[in-house]
Design a protein around this motif. Structure first.
Motif, PDB file in Angstrom:
ATOM      1  N   ALA A   5       0.829  -1.210   0.000  1.00 31.33           N
ATOM      2  CA  ALA A   5       0.000   0.000   0.000  1.00 31.33           C
ATOM      3  C   ALA A   5       0.858   1.251   0.000  1.00 31.33           C
ATOM      4  CB  ALA A   5      -0.922  -0.008   1.221  1.00 31.33           C
ATOM      5  N   PHE A   6       1.970   1.199   0.740  1.00 30.27           N
ATOM      6  CA  PHE A   6       2.871   2.351   0.797  1.00 30.27           C
ATOM      7  C   PHE A   6       3.489   2.640  -0.567  1.00 30.27           C
ATOM      8  CE2 PHE A   6       7.143   4.130   1.593  1.00 30.27           C
ATOM      9  CZ  PHE A   6       6.765   5.317   2.200  1.00 30.27           C
ATOM     10  N   ARG A   7       3.874   1.559  -1.282  1.00 23.93           N
ATOM     11  CA  ARG A   7       4.450   1.733  -2.620  1.00 23.93           C
ATOM     12  C   ARG A   7       3.429   2.313  -3.578  1.00 23.93           C
ATOM     13  NH1 ARG A   7       7.639  -4.096  -3.105  1.00 23.93           N
ATOM     14  NH2 ARG A   7       9.327  -3.572  -1.627  1.00 23.93           N
ATOM     15  N   ARG A   8       2.177   1.849  -3.477  1.00 24.94           N
ATOM     16  CA  ARG A   8       1.122   2.387  -4.341  1.00 24.94           C
ATOM     17  C   ARG A   8       0.891   3.861  -4.045  1.00 24.94           C
ATOM     18  NH1 ARG A   8      -3.386  -2.507  -4.074  1.00 24.94           N
ATOM     19  NH2 ARG A   8      -2.223  -4.008  -5.382  1.00 24.94           N
ATOM     20  N   TRP A   9       0.945   4.203  -2.754  1.00 23.12           N
ATOM     21  CA  TRP A   9       0.734   5.597  -2.357  1.00 23.12           C
ATOM     22  C   TRP A   9       1.848   6.483  -2.917  1.00 23.12           C
ATOM     23  CZ3 TRP A   9       3.790   8.633   1.027  1.00 23.12           C
ATOM     24  CH2 TRP A   9       3.231   9.858   1.363  1.00 23.12           C
ATOM     25  N   ARG A  10       3.109   6.005  -2.832  1.00 19.11           N
ATOM     26  CA  ARG A  10       4.240   6.770  -3.364  1.00 19.11           C
ATOM     27  C   ARG A  10       4.161   6.870  -4.886  1.00 19.11           C
ATOM     28  NH1 ARG A  10      10.027   5.136  -1.191  1.00 19.11           N
ATOM     29  NH2 ARG A  10      10.465   6.865  -2.632  1.00 19.11           N
ATOM     30  N   LEU A  11       3.730   5.788  -5.538  1.00 18.39           N
ATOM     31  CA  LEU A  11       3.588   5.806  -6.992  1.00 18.39           C
ATOM     32  C   LEU A  11       2.511   6.802  -7.422  1.00 18.39           C
ATOM     33  CD1 LEU A  11       4.422   4.631  -9.720  1.00 18.39           C
ATOM     34  CD2 LEU A  11       2.698   2.822  -9.388  1.00 18.39           C
ATOM     35  N   GLY A  12       1.396   6.825  -6.666  1.00 16.68           N
ATOM     36  CA  GLY A  12       0.324   7.767  -6.982  1.00 16.68           C
ATOM     37  C   GLY A  12       0.775   9.207  -6.814  1.00 16.68           C
ATOM     38  N   ASN A  13       1.535   9.471  -5.734  1.00 16.71           N
ATOM     39  CA  ASN A  13       2.048  10.825  -5.519  1.00 16.71           C
ATOM     40  C   ASN A  13       3.033  11.229  -6.620  1.00 16.71           C
ATOM     41  OD1 ASN A  13       0.530  11.162  -3.279  1.00 16.71           O
ATOM     42  ND2 ASN A  13       2.189  11.036  -1.801  1.00 16.71           N
ATOM     43  N   ALA A  14       3.886  10.277  -7.002  1.00 15.39           N
ATOM     44  CA  ALA A  14       4.855  10.564  -8.063  1.00 15.39           C
ATOM     45  C   ALA A  14       4.145  10.862  -9.384  1.00 15.39           C
ATOM     46  CB  ALA A  14       5.810   9.383  -8.219  1.00 15.39           C
ATOM     47  N   SER A  15       3.084  10.102  -9.685  1.00 12.96           N
ATOM     48  CA  SER A  15       2.324  10.343 -10.913  1.00 12.96           C
ATOM     49  C   SER A  15       1.658  11.711 -10.897  1.00 12.96           C
ATOM     50  CB  SER A  15       1.270   9.243 -11.098  1.00 12.96           C
ATOM     51  OG  SER A  15       1.876   7.974 -11.169  1.00 12.96           O
ATOM     52  N   ALA A  16       1.080  12.052  -9.742  1.00 13.94           N
ATOM     53  CA  ALA A  16       0.434  13.371  -9.619  1.00 13.94           C
ATOM     54  C   ALA A  16       1.460  14.489  -9.779  1.00 13.94           C
ATOM     55  CB  ALA A  16      -0.272  13.474  -8.273  1.00 13.94           C
ATOM     56  N   LEU A  17       2.644  14.300  -9.184  1.00 13.75           N
ATOM     57  CA  LEU A  17       3.694  15.306  -9.290  1.00 13.75           C
ATOM     58  C   LEU A  17       4.158  15.468 -10.741  1.00 13.75           C
ATOM     59  CD1 LEU A  17       5.628  17.251  -7.875  1.00 13.75           C
ATOM     60  CD2 LEU A  17       7.194  15.322  -7.536  1.00 13.75           C
ATOM     61  N   ALA A  18       4.323  14.336 -11.419  1.00 14.45           N
ATOM     62  CA  ALA A  18       4.756  14.383 -12.815  1.00 14.45           C
ATOM     63  C   ALA A  18       3.709  15.074 -13.691  1.00 14.45           C
ATOM     64  CB  ALA A  18       5.031  12.975 -13.325  1.00 14.45           C
ATOM     65  N   ALA A  19       2.431  14.810 -13.410  1.00  9.28           N
ATOM     66  CA  ALA A  19       1.359  15.422 -14.195  1.00  9.28           C
ATOM     67  C   ALA A  19       1.278  16.925 -13.980  1.00  9.28           C
ATOM     68  CB  ALA A  19       0.024  14.773 -13.845  1.00  9.28           C
ATOM     69  N   SER A  20       1.715  17.384 -12.804  1.00 14.28           N
ATOM     70  CA  SER A  20       1.625  18.819 -12.501  1.00 14.28           C
ATOM     71  C   SER A  20       2.814  19.615 -13.025  1.00 14.28           C
ATOM     72  CB  SER A  20       1.511  19.029 -10.988  1.00 14.28           C
ATOM     73  OG  SER A  20       2.702  18.623 -10.332  1.00 14.28           O
ATOM     74  N   ILE A  21       3.862  18.931 -13.458  1.00 10.73           N
ATOM     75  CA  ILE A  21       5.075  19.626 -13.907  1.00 10.73           C
ATOM     76  C   ILE A  21       4.798  20.593 -15.065  1.00 10.73           C
ATOM     77  CG2 ILE A  21       7.304  19.296 -15.043  1.00 10.73           C
ATOM     78  CD1 ILE A  21       7.753  16.886 -13.247  1.00 10.73           C
ATOM     79  N   PRO A  22       4.074  20.188 -16.128  1.00  6.09           N
ATOM     80  CA  PRO A  22       3.816  21.151 -17.218  1.00  6.09           C
ATOM     81  C   PRO A  22       3.091  22.410 -16.746  1.00  6.09           C
ATOM     82  CG  PRO A  22       3.297  18.921 -17.916  1.00  6.09           C
ATOM     83  CD  PRO A  22       3.547  18.847 -16.447  1.00  6.09           C
ATOM     84  N   MET A  23       2.129  22.247 -15.849  1.00  7.49           N
ATOM     85  CA  MET A  23       1.399  23.410 -15.350  1.00  7.49           C
ATOM     86  C   MET A  23       2.320  24.319 -14.539  1.00  7.49           C
ATOM     87  SD  MET A  23      -1.776  23.544 -12.661  1.00  7.49           S
ATOM     88  CE  MET A  23      -0.644  23.049 -11.340  1.00  7.49           C
ATOM     89  N   VAL A  24       3.165  23.719 -13.692  1.00  8.81           N
ATOM     90  CA  VAL A  24       4.081  24.506 -12.874  1.00  8.81           C
ATOM     91  C   VAL A  24       5.072  25.260 -13.748  1.00  8.81           C
ATOM     92  CG1 VAL A  24       5.901  24.373 -11.132  1.00  8.81           C
ATOM     93  CG2 VAL A  24       3.844  22.982 -10.876  1.00  8.81           C
TER      94      VAL A  24
END
Length: 297
Positions: A5-24
């Motif tokens: 579950a912890f790995r999935r949580w970190r993967l989800g956060n990493a995906s969200a961070l990557a998706a926000s990079i173009p906007m930032v």
């Protein structure tokens, strides 16, 4: 939390961070980059096109030595003070009335909020028509037989700002009312019952109990109103055009006029930088109030 579950949580956060990079990146390049570019060229002698000829603070000295700019600041201060007080007061009073569970609440709420759905251009044109002495309120009242009635605030330098304020209040009070109403509806009903049991008058309950509990709502409304005050332009253009004379001139109009009519980029950039400073003075206190101090539980 399990390792999976912890790995999935970190993967989800990493995906969200990557998706926000173009906007930032876009925000940094467009907003921050353009802001720094504007500030930088406010120290140059740019006219029709930007140039790198530095002139130090001469653009700012010319700006603060301009009678037109000083009048625009004075007008904005008067407009802003009255808008802040009247918007918060009227918005809260309307919200308190609707919070009493009156009949046709949804209808009244829609009526009060409807003007906010219109653009400032439309609002300005509507109120320009209403306040026009030839076919507005003055013409209507004189048509009823009161031939001596006079009401033409948009043509009176002493009253023109009050005509603009009336239009702005009609446009924006509905939004403040909805914010206040949401805050009132979030207050526990037991608090009202307790004050009634203690015999506390309604007005004192609002003043000493309810208002302190709505601090965050007032801060949010204050930021929205203040940002609208600083960037006031559309309403002035549609309703008065800055006249009569300079009696309704505002900083945003000064910037646009120097940018597109006078073709003096350096002066326009200096004025817009001063407006940015004003916005900063609004954002910093709000950030301190909202995020500073003790951490909330």
């Amino acid at each position: 939390m399990s390792k999976v579950a912890f790995r999935r949580w970190r993967l989800g956060n990493a995906s969200a961070l990557a998706a926000s990079i173009p906007m930032v990146v876009t925000a940094l390049v467009v907003y921050l980059g353009c802001t720094l570019w504007t500030i930088g060229y406010s120290f140059t002698n740019s006219r029709l096109l930007p140039n790198a000829e530095l002139v130090g603070l001469s653009q700012y000295q010319r700006l603060w030595g301009s009678r037109r700019w000083l009048i625009s600041i004075e007008n904005l201060a008067i407009y802003g003070a009255m808008m802040l007080v009247l918007s918060l007061l009227l918005g809260f009073v309307l919200a308190a009335m609707l919070d009493r569970k009156i009949r046709f609440e949804n209808t009244f709420r829609a009526i009060f909020l409807y003007p906010y759905a219109l653009s400032f251009i439309v609002t300005g044109l509507v109120w320009q028509w209403l306040l026009n002495p030839e076919f507005g309120i003055q013409s209507f009242v004189r048509g009823l037989g009161f031939t001596g009635f006079s009401f033409d605030p948009l043509y009176d330098p002493q009253l023109v700002l009050f005509g603009v304020i009336a239009a702005a209040l009609w446009h924006g009070v509905g939004l403040v009312m909805c914010l206040m109403l949401a805050g009132l509806r979030g207050i526990d009903e037991d608090i009202w019952k307790a004050t009634r049991v203690d015999g506390i008058p309604t007005w004192k309950t609002y003043l000493l109990v309810i208002l302190p509990m709505m601090r965050n709502v007032f801060v949010t409304a204050l930021v929205l109103i203040t940002s609208g005050i600083i960037k006031l332009y559309d309403l002035i253009i549609a309703q008065t055009g800055g006249g009569p004379g300079l009696s309704s001139e505002v900083p945003a109009k000064y910037v646009f006029d120097y940018l597109f009519q006078s073709q003096n980029l350096g002066q326009a950039f200096a004025a817009s930088t001063m407006m940015l400073v004003a916005v900063t003075f609004v954002i910093i206190p709000w950030a301190i109030l909202e995020f500073g101090g003790k951490k909330r539980v």
